[in-house]
Design a protein around this motif. Structure first.
Motif, PDB file in Angstrom:
ATOM      1  N   GLN A   4       0.165  -3.976   4.044  1.00  0.00           N
ATOM      2  CA  GLN A   4       0.394  -3.576   5.277  1.00  0.00           C
ATOM      3  C   GLN A   4       1.759  -2.680   5.222  1.00  0.00           C
ATOM      4  N   THR A   5       2.773  -3.501   4.507  1.00  0.00           N
ATOM      5  CA  THR A   5       3.911  -2.895   4.340  1.00  0.00           C
ATOM      6  C   THR A   5       4.055  -1.500   3.697  1.00  0.00           C
ATOM      7  N   ARG A   6       3.464  -1.715   2.635  1.00  0.00           N
ATOM      8  CA  ARG A   6       3.263  -0.452   1.987  1.00  0.00           C
ATOM      9  C   ARG A   6       2.625   0.797   2.588  1.00  0.00           C
ATOM     10  N   LEU A   7       1.555   0.258   3.136  1.00  0.00           N
ATOM     11  CA  LEU A   7       0.772   1.518   4.153  1.00  0.00           C
ATOM     12  C   LEU A   7       1.880   1.796   5.177  1.00  0.00           C
ATOM     13  N   ASN A   8       2.745   1.108   5.969  1.00  0.00           N
ATOM     14  CA  ASN A   8       3.686   1.351   6.930  1.00  0.00           C
ATOM     15  C   ASN A   8       4.660   2.353   6.293  1.00  0.00           C
ATOM     16  N   ALA A   9       5.040   2.331   5.182  1.00  0.00           N
ATOM     17  CA  ALA A   9       6.019   3.022   4.544  1.00  0.00           C
ATOM     18  C   ALA A   9       5.298   4.470   4.189  1.00  0.00           C
ATOM     19  N   TYR A  10       4.384   4.296   3.722  1.00  0.00           N
ATOM     20  CA  TYR A  10       3.425   5.562   3.211  1.00  0.00           C
ATOM     21  C   TYR A  10       3.289   6.364   4.578  1.00  0.00           C
ATOM     22  N   VAL A  11       2.680   5.939   5.650  1.00  0.00           N
ATOM     23  CA  VAL A  11       2.683   6.649   6.882  1.00  0.00           C
ATOM     24  C   VAL A  11       3.962   7.156   7.399  1.00  0.00           C
ATOM     25  N   ALA A  12       4.804   6.240   7.390  1.00  0.00           N
ATOM     26  CA  ALA A  12       6.211   6.835   7.835  1.00  0.00           C
ATOM     27  C   ALA A  12       6.798   7.870   7.182  1.00  0.00           C
TER      28      ALA A  12
END
Length: 444
Positions: A4-12
């Motif tokens: 989830q953290t990786r996904l959040n950084a990717y979307v950001a």
């Protein structure tokens, strides 16, 4: 770092790129043109067709191509804002993070496809409508598709254990649709160039044809699911003691496949095969299927034929052909001592091994007519004990990680008491019962 953290950084990061593209594009477009372009994208997304799992397919790429050709890249970029209301409306059905992801990837994808068109147009000094112009439109379309698929594959990769290229390849074949999309887009521009408002109605014809094709694919996909579920219902109506078993095996098998990085197409095959793995029980006598207590040698011999019967039932259903070996071999063992064919590890695919492990796990953690449900830890320990001979240790460990992550619980509910015909359900582990009664060895 968690998924989830990786996904959040990717979307950001994607959102920052989109904001930069919008900051560049908005001052270059009149508000009237921006409103019209955003409305076109809004309508396109509102009529999107469901494609697979939680993926929707629309004709927005056609809209973007038209906007690039008639208004330039800035207009196409600004049009991405038209998708915002649609994704906001769907937020109750999808995770909120999908709103910024989808809007941002629309804006960045439009930027990429717009620059691809303009670069090709200037490089060949293309004239409307000659082959160089068509080549520029095709380049823009392919750029749009590749970028869109890459962003989606990236989101799946960062939020799960799947490899980026495996995800990208699973959606890659849809890029073949770019040729008809280019034709529709060019036709739209030709109509617009004619400056005839009534002629714009002709644009609806190819667009509706393209959408009808997407809906037809969707309906075919749904009909496959209904057929498979019809088989499952037939199994579970006949088998009182394993109702819900096929659904649970399918759910867990897909989780294990995801854990192992199996691509989408193979996961879908895993799901179908897991749902249908016991379809051959339709051909086993009812008195054997619903017998309370252990089967005798003759009865177990008849039960051992259900994988072969299942494979025969599915033999002439084309879309299920890849699942037949899973149905046929799901009771085979790595050491060749399984049934009904006695084949060994060399003939057992990874999907067969996944379904075999999950099938055994659910059987052990479900209350049956011949014993009560085991705990998850006890069942995993039993699978590990049989690893390398009966089960693939890699699949067992993947299953262990999955059940711990999702908090899987044993299925303790059972058919009503009258179905036991006065018999009680034995207590104890599978190994304890085998030690106490060797005659039950090898039973399901």
């Amino acid at each position: 770092m968690t998924g989830q953290t990786r996904l959040n950084a990717y979307v950001a990061g994607l959102a920052v790129a989109a904001l930069a593209a919008l900051a560049w594009a908005v001052p270059l477009v009149s508000w009237q043109a921006a409103l019209a372009a955003a409305l076109a994208v809004f309508v396109s997304e509102a009529f999107a067709s469901h494609f697979r799992e939680d993926v929707d397919v629309s004709l927005t790429n056609v809209v973007v191509l038209v906007l690039v050709m008639i208004g330039g890249t800035p207009l196409a970029v600004v049009s991405a804002l038209g998708s915002l209301p649609i994704f906001a409306i769907r937020v109750t059905q999808q995770r909120a993070i999908r709103i910024p992801f989808n809007v941002a990837q629309f804006a960045v994808t439009a930027t990429v496809s717009g620059f691809a068109f303009e670069t090709m147009h200037q490089l060949f000094d293309a004239t409307f409508v000659d082959w160089t112009f068509l080549a520029a439109v095709l380049m823009a379309s392919v750029s749009h598709s590749v970028t869109n698929h890459a962003f989606v594959a990236g989101a799946v990769h960062f939020s799960s254990s799947e490899h980026f290229m495996a995800v990208f390849r699973s959606v890659g074949p849809s890029m073949l649709l770019q040729v008809p999309y280019v034709g529709i887009a060019v036709l739209a521009v030709v109509i617009l160039e004619a400056a005839s408002p009534w002629a714009l109605l002709l644009m609806a014809v190819p667009t509706l044809i393209a959408r009808h094709g997407l809906l037809a694919f969707q309906r075919l996909d749904e009909s496959y699911d209904r057929l498979v579920r019809g088989f499952v219902k037939a199994i579970e109506i006949k088998d009182l003691y394993t109702r819900g078993h096929s659904e649970r095996v399918a759910e867990l098998s897909v989780h294990v496949a995801e854990e192992l990085g199996v691509p989408y197409d193979q996961r879908r095959l895993t799901r179908y095969a897991a749902l249908l793995h016991d379809v051959g029980k339709i051909g086993v006598p009812l008195c054997i299927i619903n017998k309370p207590g252990p089967l005798d040698e003759q009865e177990f011999g008849a039960m051992k034929q259900h994988p072969s019967i299942g494979a025969e039932i599915l033999h002439d259903i084309d879309f299920l052909a890849p699942a037949i070996d899973i149905v046929r071999f799901h009771h085979e063992r790595l050491d060749g001592r399984g049934y009904p064919h006695g084949i060994g590890a060399d003939d057992l695919s990874d999907i067969v091994r996944i379904v075999t492990v999950v099938d055994a796990f659910d059987a052990m953690t479900s209350t049956r007519s011949y014993r009560r449900a085991l705990t998850v830890d006890t069942a995993i320990a039993e699978l590990r004990r049989c690893g390398g001979t009966q089960f693939d240790p890699r699949m067992v460990e993947a299953l262990a990680r999955v059940v711990e992550r999702i908090g899987w619980e044993p299925t303790v509910e059972f058919a009503s008491a009258e179905h036991l015909h006065g018999h009680s359900i034995p207590v104890g582990t599978a190994q304890e019962r085998l030690d106490a009664d060797p005659a039950t060895e090898g039973q399901p």
